[in-house]
Enzyme design. Structure first.
Site, mmCIF file in Angstrom:
data_model
loop_
_atom_site.group_PDB
_atom_site.id
_atom_site.type_symbol
_atom_site.label_atom_id
_atom_site.label_comp_id
_atom_site.label_asym_id
_atom_site.label_seq_id
_atom_site.Cartn_x
_atom_site.Cartn_y
_atom_site.Cartn_z
ATOM 1 N N LYS A 134 -29.663 41.403 -35.384
ATOM 2 C CA LYS A 134 -29.544 42.219 -34.168
ATOM 3 C C LYS A 134 -30.545 41.733 -33.119
ATOM 4 C CE LYS A 134 -32.682 45.829 -35.846
ATOM 5 N NZ LYS A 134 -32.832 47.274 -36.152
ATOM 6 N N ARG A 171 -32.856 60.084 -37.542
ATOM 7 C CA ARG A 171 -32.208 59.472 -36.379
ATOM 8 C C ARG A 171 -30.700 59.503 -36.614
ATOM 9 N NH1 ARG A 171 -34.393 53.571 -34.895
ATOM 10 N NH2 ARG A 171 -32.929 53.022 -36.545
ATOM 11 N N TYR A 219 -51.596 37.074 -7.492
ATOM 12 C CA TYR A 219 -51.367 38.295 -6.729
ATOM 13 C C TYR A 219 -52.584 39.214 -6.755
ATOM 14 C CZ TYR A 219 -46.346 37.551 -6.035
ATOM 15 O OH TYR A 219 -45.122 37.072 -5.635
ATOM 16 N N MET A 228 -43.583 36.881 -11.950
ATOM 17 C CA MET A 228 -42.229 36.816 -12.476
ATOM 18 C C MET A 228 -41.884 35.423 -13.006
ATOM 19 S SD MET A 228 -38.599 37.672 -10.592
ATOM 20 C CE MET A 228 -38.993 39.411 -10.375
#
Length: 413
Positions: A39, A138, A266, A314
């Protein structure tokens, strides 16, 4: 692998993956096999290449996925081994799940009825695994309710109750509550047997269960993160030498000599205390490098540790290489893995940013090329691994591809 071919890449050692599977198989009973969990794109390693690498392993029964999209991705890639959706499916997913021979975990009578109706409409039986809540709280039916659901499956001509399962509530080997959960599952198994309901597959153990010996005598175990060689530090002695499968690399694309008192990145969150050399790397938080590594993470350049300075942005990250001789543009930079005598582990990154090791590889972005290696063979397969945004293309392809027609069913048996 020549760094010039990629801005940022994860190298996946398929040989280590196979050896880890063998180590997990050595810990279970003689009649127990692995339901390899792939998964979340095989925890960021690439579900299709991982499944292809493990599909011929005699220890591996099949593959566990988190949702129907992941299951159909495997089918579209030609994976015909058993695939089980471990999570819930929604109504719109039912037709494709049935059509392509994907087993579904069931939790409710409503889902049993919808699968049954679809299977009848298609004229093919659907395989289901009844998921029981033994303490996770769950998904899964409570044991008393599970008995009713099992009866409904048993009498249906269109459903095959292939398995009975429960989800462990702990990722820690030897946790005492895992034994409580296992006893509850075994009690339900015995109650079902008294009514003549005997699912051929019963499974409970995750990585923690396998390493701690809880549930390893059942039909299947479901190792996930251990296949990829990632375990917490205090669990490592139990892991029997499992090997990391993934390493993460980028390259230097720019070098700049700066004087003291130069702000970097930044908002100037880092200011140089001395004259130094700054290397700019084409990896950022869009690629899965955590923003929280800003001004505290490290990487390996020419085998030496180089600190991240300034904010991880980013697309780019800056590191101080002023103390490392002869750094040049094009040098390989390692964020996870070995370089020379240095090594950075997934768990070290996770600890720095206050998360669990699972999250680090699962967060690697689609711009990160996956490069697969087995022995001396290396292949770059980033384009071959279908990403979530390509899933519509997967569905379109599946419209023209029936994995389980007469030929497929015969190939599977």
């Amino acid at each position: 692998m020549n760094a010039a071919h990629h801005r940022v890449w994860a190298e996946i050692d398929l040989g280590a993956l196979s050896r880890n599977a063998a180590r997990m198989a050595a810990r279970v009973g003689p009649d127990c096999r692995l339901l390899a969990v792939v998964k979340a794109d095989a925890y960021g390693h690439g579900a299709v290449p991982v499944a292809r690498a493990l599909a011929q392993d005699p220890h591996v029964w099949g593959f566990g996925v988190g949702d129907s999209g992941e299951a159909l991705e495997l089918r579209a890639a030609g994976i015909t081994a058993p695939v089980l959706i471990l999570g819930a499916i929604i109504p719109d997913e039912v037709p494709m799940v049935v059509r392509h021979g994907v087993a579904a975990a069931i939790h409710s009578l409503d889902r049993i009825r919808s699968l049954e109706a679809e299977a009848e409409g298609q004229g093919r039986r659907a395989k289901v695994h009844l998921m029981v809540d033994t303490g996770m709280g769950r998904l899964g039916a409570q044991p008393a309710r599970a008995l009713e659901l099992a009866r409904a499956c048993q009498v249906s001509p269109w459903l095959e109750l292939e398995g009975l399962a429960s989800h462990p509530s702990s990722s820690r080997p030897g946790h005492p509550f895992l034994e409580v959960q296992l006893r509850r599952l075994q009690a339900l198994t015995q109650e079902l047997a008294s009514e003549g309901i005997v699912p051929p597959l019963v499974h409970f153990a995750n990585t923690a269960g396998v390493l701690g010996g809880t549930g390893t005598s059942l039909s299947l175990v479901r190792p996930g993160i251990s296949l990829y060689g990632i375990v917490p530090h205090d669990v490592e002695p139990l892991a029997g030498g499992i090997e990391p499968v993934l390493s993460l690399h980028t390259q230097v694309v720019y070098l700049k000599d700066v004087p003291a008192d130069t702000p970097i990145g930044y908002n100037g969150t880092f200011v140089t205390a001395r004259a130094t050399r700054i290397a700019t790397l084409p990896i950022g938080y869009a690629d899965g490098l955590p923003y929280r590594l800003s001004n505290q993470g490290r990487c390996l350049v020419r085998g030496a540790l180089a600190p991240i300075v300034g904010a991880v942005s980013m697309d780019y990250t800056t590191v101080d290489v002023g103390h490392i001789p002869d750094v040049t543009v094009g040098d390989v930079v390692t964020f996870i893995g070995r370089q020379g005598e240095g090594r950075i582990r997934v768990r070290e990154l996770a600890s720095l940013v206050g998360t669990i090791p699972y999250e680090i590889p699962c967060s690697l972005g689609r711009r990160v090329a996956r490069v697969y290696r087995r022995g001396g063979d290396v292949s770059a397969s980033a384009a071959a691994v279908l990403r979530p945004e390509l899933r519509q293309g997967v569905a379109d392809k599946l419209d023209d591809f029936d994995a389980f027609g007469e030929q497929g069913a015969g190939a599977r048996s």
